[in-house]
Write a protein that holds these residues in place. Structure first.
Motif, short mmCIF file in Angstrom:
data_model
loop_
_atom_site.label_atom_id
_atom_site.label_comp_id
_atom_site.label_asym_id
_atom_site.label_seq_id
_atom_site.Cartn_x
_atom_site.Cartn_y
_atom_site.Cartn_z
N TRP A 119 41.41 31.48 37.01
CA TRP A 119 40.34 31.67 37.99
C TRP A 119 39.73 33.06 37.86
CZ3 TRP A 119 37.12 29.49 41.30
CH2 TRP A 119 37.36 28.20 41.77
N ALA A 120 40.59 34.08 37.79
CA ALA A 120 40.09 35.47 37.75
C ALA A 120 39.27 35.74 36.50
CB ALA A 120 41.27 36.44 37.82
N LEU A 121 39.70 35.16 35.37
CA LEU A 121 38.98 35.40 34.13
C LEU A 121 37.70 34.58 34.04
CD1 LEU A 121 39.01 36.83 31.36
CD2 LEU A 121 40.10 34.77 30.44
N SER A 122 37.77 33.31 34.42
CA SER A 122 36.62 32.42 34.26
C SER A 122 35.51 32.72 35.26
CB SER A 122 37.06 30.96 34.41
OG SER A 122 37.89 30.56 33.35
N TYR A 123 35.87 33.23 36.43
CA TYR A 123 34.87 33.45 37.49
C TYR A 123 35.04 34.84 38.11
CZ TYR A 123 34.65 28.49 36.66
OH TYR A 123 34.54 27.27 36.03
N PRO A 124 34.84 35.89 37.27
CA PRO A 124 35.10 37.26 37.75
C PRO A 124 34.15 37.70 38.86
CG PRO A 124 34.00 37.27 35.61
CD PRO A 124 34.40 35.86 35.88
N GLU A 125 32.98 37.08 38.93
CA GLU A 125 32.02 37.44 39.98
C GLU A 125 32.34 36.78 41.31
OE1 GLU A 125 31.03 33.41 38.90
OE2 GLU A 125 31.62 35.15 37.70
N ARG B 173 47.77 45.54 30.60
CA ARG B 173 46.51 45.10 29.98
C ARG B 173 45.47 44.61 30.98
NH1 ARG B 173 50.67 45.14 26.90
NH2 ARG B 173 50.46 45.47 24.64
N ILE B 174 45.85 44.48 32.25
CA ILE B 174 44.90 44.12 33.30
C ILE B 174 44.49 45.40 34.03
CG2 ILE B 174 44.53 42.84 35.44
CD1 ILE B 174 46.68 40.88 34.53
N PRO B 175 43.22 45.72 34.05
CA PRO B 175 42.78 46.98 34.67
C PRO B 175 43.25 47.09 36.13
CG PRO B 175 40.98 45.99 33.42
CD PRO B 175 42.09 44.99 33.45
N GLY B 176 44.02 48.17 36.42
CA GLY B 176 44.41 48.46 37.78
C GLY B 176 45.48 47.57 38.38
N ALA B 177 46.11 46.72 37.58
CA ALA B 177 47.08 45.77 38.12
C ALA B 177 48.36 46.48 38.56
CB ALA B 177 47.41 44.70 37.09
N GLU B 178 49.00 45.92 39.59
CA GLU B 178 50.30 46.39 40.07
C GLU B 178 51.35 45.32 39.79
OE1 GLU B 178 52.66 47.17 44.29
OE2 GLU B 178 50.47 47.30 44.26
N LEU B 179 52.57 45.75 39.52
CA LEU B 179 53.70 44.85 39.35
C LEU B 179 54.65 45.03 40.52
CD1 LEU B 179 55.09 42.88 37.19
CD2 LEU B 179 56.52 44.87 36.66
N ASN C 250 44.59 43.27 52.46
CA ASN C 250 44.08 44.45 53.16
C ASN C 250 43.52 45.50 52.20
OD1 ASN C 250 44.59 43.68 55.85
ND2 ASN C 250 46.76 44.26 55.67
N ARG C 251 43.63 45.25 50.91
CA ARG C 251 43.13 46.21 49.93
C ARG C 251 41.66 45.97 49.62
NH1 ARG C 251 47.77 46.94 45.25
NH2 ARG C 251 49.51 47.33 46.66
N LYS C 252 41.06 47.03 49.11
CA LYS C 252 39.68 46.92 48.65
C LYS C 252 39.62 46.01 47.44
CE LYS C 252 37.00 50.97 49.93
NZ LYS C 252 36.24 52.13 49.38
N ALA C 253 38.55 45.26 47.37
CA ALA C 253 38.28 44.40 46.21
C ALA C 253 37.06 44.96 45.47
CB ALA C 253 38.04 42.97 46.67
N PRO C 254 36.83 44.53 44.24
CA PRO C 254 35.75 45.13 43.44
C PRO C 254 34.35 44.78 43.94
CG PRO C 254 36.80 43.32 42.26
CD PRO C 254 37.64 43.60 43.45
N PHE C 255 34.22 43.84 44.85
CA PHE C 255 32.90 43.53 45.41
C PHE C 255 33.08 42.90 46.77
CE2 PHE C 255 34.32 40.08 42.68
CZ PHE C 255 34.21 38.98 43.49
#
Length: 340
Positions: free
Chosen positions: A137-143, A297-303, A335-340
């Protein structure tokens, strides 16, 4: 029937086959608001159906239906959406076509946009194969996808995971009733054997060493009671061809096969959603090391690792401690900010 069905018409699948009169079964929880910006997609997992996901939805939880509109789409092959068991000839039973994670998500996107007119998702999350769909989902529909939390899953099925599933498949298809998928009676012996193979992988060595299956919340009376009452019961409820269809999807899961991307590293770099990856500490086929590699390899990802002995089933909703850990992390992410 406690779910709805979205008719997709004839669908050309990624591997080239046409699935005619395709259907996507789904259930929703809560109400879509006027702005259509409170939607969450929560896909199903291997052999699971929508009601198997409901443990993570409830008042006061992250997936609170009084606040969010939660959509659970059933995977192709799970017996409710188009599957070998419910598709008419010529694509019935052993002739059901091969479907990919990409196919599942593309059809789910049609449901979300065409049926509900939703253009933005607050979150996509899922366990196991549901996690695989979450990455897609995240890759196919990033917008469209603002946040993701895949738990106990990966963007690409590892070779070790593939081999585990070969054992599951071999146990099921060794049944004399199998007849290459054209069985007239349920291959019960194969389903029971499959369950026994799976039992050694779904939970960790520590889980068995400490005999956690005897304790609450499971509370079985013996190891054999657990193997029959938990594992055999799970798979005897399912259709063998359906299980093999989803198994093929799982074995061939690879985010790098998304059109426009050159392998899984390139694909992971294309994810823009705010991301938390959540493996189970002792998951035997989706180990934390695989998610560590993805996180880099995922920008800003947390584990964030689910601690404890429940292995893969830390994400299955059976252990209240693990459920609280997952729910708390989902609340944090929402509760975190999202890119849009």
């Amino acid at each position: 029937m406690d779910y709805e069905v979205f008719d997709l018409g004839d669908v050309r699948l990624q591997r080239g086959a046409t699935l005619r009169d395709a259907k996507l079964a789904y259930k929703t929880y809560g109400e879509l608001n006027a702005a259509k910006d409170n939607a969450i997609v929560y896909p199903t997992w291997y052999s699971g159906q929508h009601y198997d996901n409901e443990w993570l939805i409830g008042e006061g939880m992250a997936l609170d239906p009084s606040r969010y509109f939660v959509i659970i789409p059933n995977m192709l092959g799970n017996g409710l959406s188009s599957s070998p068991s419910n598709t008419p000839e010529p694509h019935d039973r052993a002739r059901f076509p091969q479907v990919t994670m990409h196919d599942n998500v593309r059809l789910q996107h049609r449901l979300v946009t065409e049926r509900f007119g939703i253009e933005r998702l607050e979150l996509v999350t899922g366990w196991s194969m549901g996690a695989g769909q979450t990455y897609q989902w995240a890759l196919s529909y990033p917008e469209m996808v603002r946040r993701i939390l895949p738990f106990c899953g990966s963007a690409k099925t590892s070779l070790h995971n593939f081999v585990f599933l070969e054992g599951v498949k071999a146990a099921l298809t060794a049944d004399g009733q199998w007849h290459h998928g054209w069985y007239r009676e349920k291959p019960v012996t194969g389903l029971r054997a499959m369950a026994r193979v799976y039992a050694g992988w779904g939970f960790s060595q520590q889980f068995y060493r400490e005999q956690i299956f005897l304790q609450e919340p499971l509370g079985y009376g013996s190891l054999e009671d657990f193997l029959v009452g938990f594992w055999e019961d799970m798979f005897l409820k399912r259709d063998a061809n359906n299980l093999l269809t989803m198994l093929w999807t799982w074995q061939h899961a690879d985010l790098g096969n998304t059109p426009g991307y050159a392998g899984v590293e390139d694909a992971l770099a294309g994810i823009r959603a705010t991301t938390i990856l959540m493996p189970g500490e002792q998951d035997l086929y989706f180990p934390p090391e695989d998610n560590e590699w993805e996180q880099a390899r995922i920008p800003g990802a947390e584990l964030r690792v689910i601690p404890g002995a429940w292995g893969h089933f830390a994400g299955g909703g059976s252990n209240p401690v693990d459920t609280a850990f997952i729910d708390d992390t989902l609340k944090d992410l929402l509760n975190r900010k999202a890119p849009f």
